[in-house]
Design a protein around this motif. Structure first.
Motif, short mmCIF file in Angstrom:
data_model
loop_
_atom_site.label_atom_id
_atom_site.label_comp_id
_atom_site.label_asym_id
_atom_site.label_seq_id
_atom_site.Cartn_x
_atom_site.Cartn_y
_atom_site.Cartn_z
N HIS A 65 79.40 79.93 29.58
CA HIS A 65 79.17 78.53 29.91
C HIS A 65 80.17 77.63 29.19
O HIS A 65 80.50 77.87 28.02
N ASP A 66 80.64 76.60 29.88
CA ASP A 66 81.46 75.58 29.24
C ASP A 66 80.82 74.22 29.52
O ASP A 66 79.70 74.14 30.06
N GLU A 67 81.52 73.13 29.20
CA GLU A 67 80.92 71.80 29.33
C GLU A 67 80.63 71.43 30.78
O GLU A 67 79.65 70.74 31.08
N TRP A 68 81.46 71.90 31.72
CA TRP A 68 81.21 71.60 33.12
C TRP A 68 80.00 72.38 33.64
O TRP A 68 79.23 71.87 34.47
N ALA B 153 77.48 73.17 31.80
CA ALA B 153 76.34 72.44 31.23
C ALA B 153 76.03 71.20 32.05
O ALA B 153 74.85 70.86 32.26
N LEU B 154 77.06 70.52 32.54
CA LEU B 154 76.84 69.35 33.38
C LEU B 154 76.18 69.75 34.70
O LEU B 154 75.28 69.06 35.20
#
Length: 337
Positions: free
Chosen positions: A161-164, A166-167
């Motif tokens: 998982h990365d920040e996108w 998570a979004l």
């Protein structure tokens, strides 16, 4: 964009022909109508005929509202009947053009994904997400498929998982998490003899179906009617009774922005703007058996344009003001308090 009714329940070829005839009657809506006709042709299995319609649109002397969308659909269609090299070339062209509309990004990325080009699909989804969502406080609804598609492909690739991602989890509203929906092991559970695994998979499929139905049932935007200056002058000259509705073009533009802000503050979602023309309005009045001078016809006309897919999202995601001034929205009507 694409009808999803099974071919055995609909004569897709006949529906495509009907839409082509309708496009001839409503040239201002030809782009949207012919794209629907091409989708029906694809569903009927006549992919070469669909390509012909896409080529017809791309070669039209009239400018297209979304040429990148047409090219993306053409590429996806070409690849499905063996024209891989041409499809790849068009996909690369769409990516290079960096359209500000999420739909072309989704279509070309899903075309790559469906042909097991997962790394390229991930790169394409990521390019679209970075372009359209960097420094955007709240992802517009139209960009959600970009986030979900990127999450799905990365899950298949085993990426963390990365920040996108998570979004994507944040904007996902289904009771089943994206990690479950996009679990690569789900295909194995479909062949399981374990009742618990099968029940869990049925629940996931029901959640997916519910999300899909919700997307299909989203109403067309609550749209406010906009008249360009030349069209408004022609309208009020031809039908003076409408001058009370539009004292001046400047006041007309200010009223549009104020009305949309009031709707937004009251919690009304999916707001948009439709742009009218006098010939189109007169044709609509004739179809309704009413006089164009009747002011009560104006909101009906706006609703009809929105139902035909003519609405553009408000506030504009492209950054350019909706009024046609050429300025950025923040420097134009977006600066109004």
């Amino acid at each position: 964009m694409r009808p999803d009714t099974p071919a055995e329940n609909v004569d897709h070829a006949a529906e495509a022909a009907r839409l082509e005839r309708t496009a001839g009657l409503y040239p201002e809506d030809a782009e949207a109508l012919l794209l629907q006709a091409a989708a029906h042709l694809e569903l009927s299995g006549d992919r070469p005929a669909a390509t012909t319609l896409y080529d017809r649109l791309l070669s039209s002397s009239a400018g297209l509202e979304n040429p990148h969308l047409v090219r993306a659909l053409k590429a996806s269609n070409l690849w499905e009947y063996g024209h891989e090299a041409e499809a790849r070339a068009i996909i690369e062209g769409v990516r290079t053009a960096s359209p500000r509309d999420p739909a072309p990004w989704v279509i070309v990325a899903e075309a790559l994904e469906s042909h097991d080009e997962l790394e390229q699909a991930q790169e394409t989804f990521t390019e679209g997400v970075r372009l359209l969502l960097t420094d955007v406080p709240e992802p517009p609804y139209a960009t959600h498929p970009l986030l979900f598609g990127r999450h799905r492909v990365r899950r298949m690739l085993g990426a963390g998982h990365d920040e996108w991602d998570a979004l994507a989890d944040t904007v996902h509203t289904s009771p089943v998490s994206l990690d479950e929906l996009h679990d690569p092991k789900r295909l194995w559970s479909l062949g399981s003899n374990n009742p618990a695994e099968l029940r869990a998979e049925i629940s996931r499929l029901q959640a997916e179906l519910g999300t899909y139905r919700a997307a299909l049932s989203r109403p067309f935007p609550v749209a406010v009617l906009h008249w360009p200056a030349t069209e408004l002058a022609e309208l009020t000259a031809a039908y003076p009774t409408l001058a009370t509705e539009y004292p001046s073009h400047e006041e007309h533009l200010a009223t549009i922005e104020a009305s949309l802000r009031e709707l937004a503050s009251s919690g009304t979602p999916n707001l948009g703007i439709v742009t009218g023309t006098v010939p189109s309005y007169e044709a609509f009045a004739a179809s309704e058996g009413a006089s164009p001078a009747d002011p009560t016809l104006l909101p009906q006309y706006a609703t009809t344009l929105a139902a035909r897919g003519r609405a553009v999202e408000w506030p504009p995601q492209s950054g350019v003001c909706w009024c046609g001034s050429g300025q950025t929205y923040g420097d134009c009507h977006g600066s109004q308090t």
